[in-house]
Design a protein around this motif. Structure first.
Motif, PDB file in Angstrom:
ATOM      1  N   LEU A 112       1.178  -1.715   0.226  1.00  0.00           N
ATOM      2  CA  LEU A 112      -0.034  -0.047   0.473  1.00  0.00           C
ATOM      3  C   LEU A 112       0.831   1.455   0.319  1.00  0.00           C
ATOM      4  O   LEU A 112       0.444   2.034  -1.351  1.00  0.00           O
ATOM      5  CB  LEU A 112      -1.275  -0.124   1.504  1.00  0.00           C
ATOM      6  N   THR A 127       1.580   3.853  -2.678  1.00  0.00           N
ATOM      7  CA  THR A 127       0.597   5.310  -2.716  1.00  0.00           C
ATOM      8  C   THR A 127       1.774   6.126  -3.193  1.00  0.00           C
ATOM      9  O   THR A 127       1.755   7.606  -3.376  1.00  0.00           O
ATOM     10  CB  THR A 127       0.347   5.808  -1.307  1.00  0.00           C
ATOM     11  N   LEU A 175       2.874   8.921  -6.206  1.00  0.00           N
ATOM     12  CA  LEU A 175       2.946  10.761  -5.510  1.00  0.00           C
ATOM     13  C   LEU A 175       4.730  11.168  -6.558  1.00  0.00           C
ATOM     14  O   LEU A 175       3.974  12.510  -6.576  1.00  0.00           O
ATOM     15  CB  LEU A 175       2.853  10.883  -4.074  1.00  0.00           C
ATOM     16  N   ARG A 210       3.940  11.349  -9.974  1.00  0.00           N
ATOM     17  CA  ARG A 210       3.271  12.725  -9.901  1.00  0.00           C
ATOM     18  C   ARG A 210       3.816  14.311  -9.588  1.00  0.00           C
ATOM     19  O   ARG A 210       4.164  14.833 -10.651  1.00  0.00           O
ATOM     20  CB  ARG A 210       1.614  13.180  -9.252  1.00  0.00           C
ATOM     21  N   VAL A 239      -4.218  10.083  -4.376  1.00  0.00           N
ATOM     22  CA  VAL A 239      -3.841   8.713  -3.898  1.00  0.00           C
ATOM     23  C   VAL A 239      -3.771   9.043  -2.715  1.00  0.00           C
ATOM     24  O   VAL A 239      -4.130   8.225  -0.837  1.00  0.00           O
ATOM     25  CB  VAL A 239      -2.145   8.488  -4.700  1.00  0.00           C
ATOM     26  N   LEU A 240      -3.136  10.053  -1.765  1.00  0.00           N
ATOM     27  CA  LEU A 240      -3.055  10.949  -0.936  1.00  0.00           C
ATOM     28  C   LEU A 240      -4.070  10.960  -0.005  1.00  0.00           C
ATOM     29  O   LEU A 240      -4.154   9.875   1.100  1.00  0.00           O
ATOM     30  CB  LEU A 240      -2.363  12.177  -0.642  1.00  0.00           C
ATOM     31  N   LEU A 298      -5.083   6.847   0.485  1.00  0.00           N
ATOM     32  CA  LEU A 298      -3.790   6.100   1.880  1.00  0.00           C
ATOM     33  C   LEU A 298      -4.583   6.815   3.334  1.00  0.00           C
ATOM     34  O   LEU A 298      -4.873   6.097   4.077  1.00  0.00           O
ATOM     35  CB  LEU A 298      -2.988   6.708   1.344  1.00  0.00           C
ATOM     36  N   LEU A 324      -7.866   5.069   3.803  1.00  0.00           N
ATOM     37  CA  LEU A 324      -7.470   3.792   4.505  1.00  0.00           C
ATOM     38  C   LEU A 324      -6.518   3.223   5.321  1.00  0.00           C
ATOM     39  O   LEU A 324      -6.106   2.147   6.044  1.00  0.00           O
ATOM     40  CB  LEU A 324      -6.965   3.342   3.191  1.00  0.00           C
ATOM     41  N   LEU A 325      -5.751   3.753   5.226  1.00  0.00           N
ATOM     42  CA  LEU A 325      -4.173   3.490   6.684  1.00  0.00           C
ATOM     43  C   LEU A 325      -4.335   4.094   7.805  1.00  0.00           C
ATOM     44  O   LEU A 325      -4.705   2.827   8.879  1.00  0.00           O
ATOM     45  CB  LEU A 325      -3.231   3.998   6.146  1.00  0.00           C
ATOM     46  N   VAL A 342      -6.064   1.393  10.200  1.00  0.00           N
ATOM     47  CA  VAL A 342      -5.088  -0.120  10.358  1.00  0.00           C
ATOM     48  C   VAL A 342      -3.691   1.116  11.416  1.00  0.00           C
ATOM     49  O   VAL A 342      -3.726   0.037  12.614  1.00  0.00           O
ATOM     50  CB  VAL A 342      -4.057  -0.136   9.290  1.00  0.00           C
ATOM     51  N   TYR A 399      -2.331  -0.926  19.625  1.00  0.00           N
ATOM     52  CA  TYR A 399      -1.637  -2.500  20.316  1.00  0.00           C
ATOM     53  C   TYR A 399      -0.435  -1.908  20.823  1.00  0.00           C
ATOM     54  O   TYR A 399       0.268  -2.991  21.937  1.00  0.00           O
ATOM     55  CB  TYR A 399      -2.051  -3.205  19.394  1.00  0.00           C
TER      56      TYR A 399
END
Lengths: 97, 316
Positions: free
Chosen positions: A77, A81, A85, A88, B189-190, B193, B196-197, B200, B207
């Protein structure tokens, strides 16, 4: 059985190390930003994936195995990403030819 | 010579070479990249030394947040860099700098080489007294109980650091929001992310805080992961940096050292000494309360350190 698993580990980790080597050579030798990124993501995706695959039989428990797969997925992931970046930014600044 | 020894020697050589390169590099940006690589390899040395707690902290701070901080500084310094590089200091200054560096290096080398063999250690005592707190990780025991004073003062240092950064603000921007308002395309994209991230990352951060009681991990490592998630969301433009005048923000910033101090004074009032914890069944919950307060303070402080001094008024 354990012998076969050890062979799998050796083969997969060696293949992973080869991809890291190839990715590094590509990073150093390729002519522009986009092709260098292409080489680098091969090391991240395939190299780390094969190393993780090779380590799975040695993980000992399901939990440790899942952690290893989780690390690979996170690296995938992040790698995907970040290379998007960088690509781009390189296209906007005009350094990618 | 085993494979592991060869690996360690190669690792040490690469780290030393990176250290030399970081100092010798002419450009600030190149030196910073060298330092980040150095900060990512040093954790491997700590792992080889079985100091996983230190490795986690070094990877999070030395390679991660410290690297980002230095990259930001290098980007800011770039316009003035040619002018700075042009002023070469005089021969006497350079000679005395070299002399001072050699003397410090020699003193450090002597201190390490003259250690008695085996080196004096309190590690067996720390392990033997682990039952006093009910925590199984000896490093957490040392940080939270045996040398709790150091950890508390470390949190005060974090607070001082953020005061130092904030004091660079202009009068007009005081109380406002740090850094620029980040904008990113809503389907970029940023942003993807940053959506999504964090779920997690937040689970992993908590944890690592929780597992720190019995395994490598703890408030600092967990806090830096949480800070990184927060910064990711800010950089993607999904949220803004908080106004530094906010009351809640100030409260979170002092929560760590504050709770530590209150527990410490409790030890003075109801127990034998400052920072003395009660006996085992009650010590662990108390330590956990301090750690939870600390992890919030660490996450917010590290995030704000990277965000920088306030630059915009609250409305902007």
């Amino acid at each position: 059985m354990s012998f076969a698993l050890d062979i799998l580990t050796i083969v997969a980790v060696s293949a992973g190390a080869f991809f890291f080597l190839a990715g590094t050579v590509g990073l150093l030798r390729f002519p522009d930003t986009l092709t260098r990124l292409h080489a680098l993501t091969k090391a991240d995706n395939l190299g780390l994936g094969l190393v993780v695959l090779g380590l799975l039989p040695q993980a000992g428990s399901l939990r440790h195995g899942l952690k290893l797969v989780g690390i690979w997925l996170l690296a995938l992931l992040a790698g995907a990403t970040v290379s998007q970046l960088i690509a781009r930014a390189a296209r906007q600044s005009g350094s990618a030819r | 010579m085993t494979v592991a020894t060869i690996l360690e020697m190669v690792l040490a050589a690469v780290v030393l070479a990176l250290g030399v390169w970081t100092i010798a590099a002419r450009e600030t940006f190149a030196a910073t990249v060298g330092y980040v690589a150095y900060g990512l390899l040093v954790p491997l040395i700590w792992v080889r030394l079985d100091a996983v707690d230190v490795a986690l902290t070094e990877a999070a701070i030395g390679g991660g947040l410290g690297g980002v901080l230095l990259l930001g500084a290098a980007a800011r310094l770039r316009p003035s860099e040619p002018a700075t590089a042009a002023e070469t200091p005089g021969k006497i200054v350079r000679l005395s700098a070299a002399g001072a560096s050699v003397m410090i290096a020699a003193a450090l080398a002597a201190a390490v080489l003259l250690l008695p063999d085996p080196a004096p250690t309190l590690a067996p005592a720390a392990v033997a007294n682990a039952s006093a707190t009910g925590l199984a990780n000896p490093v957490t025991n040392v940080l939270m109980a045996f040398r709790a004073m150091d950890t508390m003062l470390e949190k005060v240092v974090l607070l001082l650091a953020i005061v130092g950064v904030w004091s660079l603000a202009s009068d007009r921007a005081w109380g406002g929001r740090p850094g620029p308002r980040h904008q990113a395309g809503p389907h970029g994209v940023l942003v993807f992310l940053a959506r999504l991230l964090p779920p997690v990352g937040i689970v992993v951060g908590i944890y690592i805080l929780w597992t720190g009681a019995n395994h490598p991990g703890g408030a600092f490592q967990g806090g830096s992961i949480l800070a990184a998630m927060w910064l990711l969301v800010i950089m993607a433009g999904l949220t803004d940096t908080p106004a530094v005048g906010g009351r809640w923000l100030r409260l979170v910033l002092i929560a760590g050292p504050g709770v530590f101090l209150i527990v410490g004074l409790g030890g003075l009032c109801f127990g034998p000494a400052f920072l003395a914890y009660p006996l085992p069944p009650h010590a662990k919950p108390l330590i956990l309360i301090i750690e939870v307060a600390m992890v919030s303070t660490i996450a917010v402080t590290l995030g704000l350190l990277l965000a920088g001094a306030p630059e915009r008024s609250d409305q902007g």
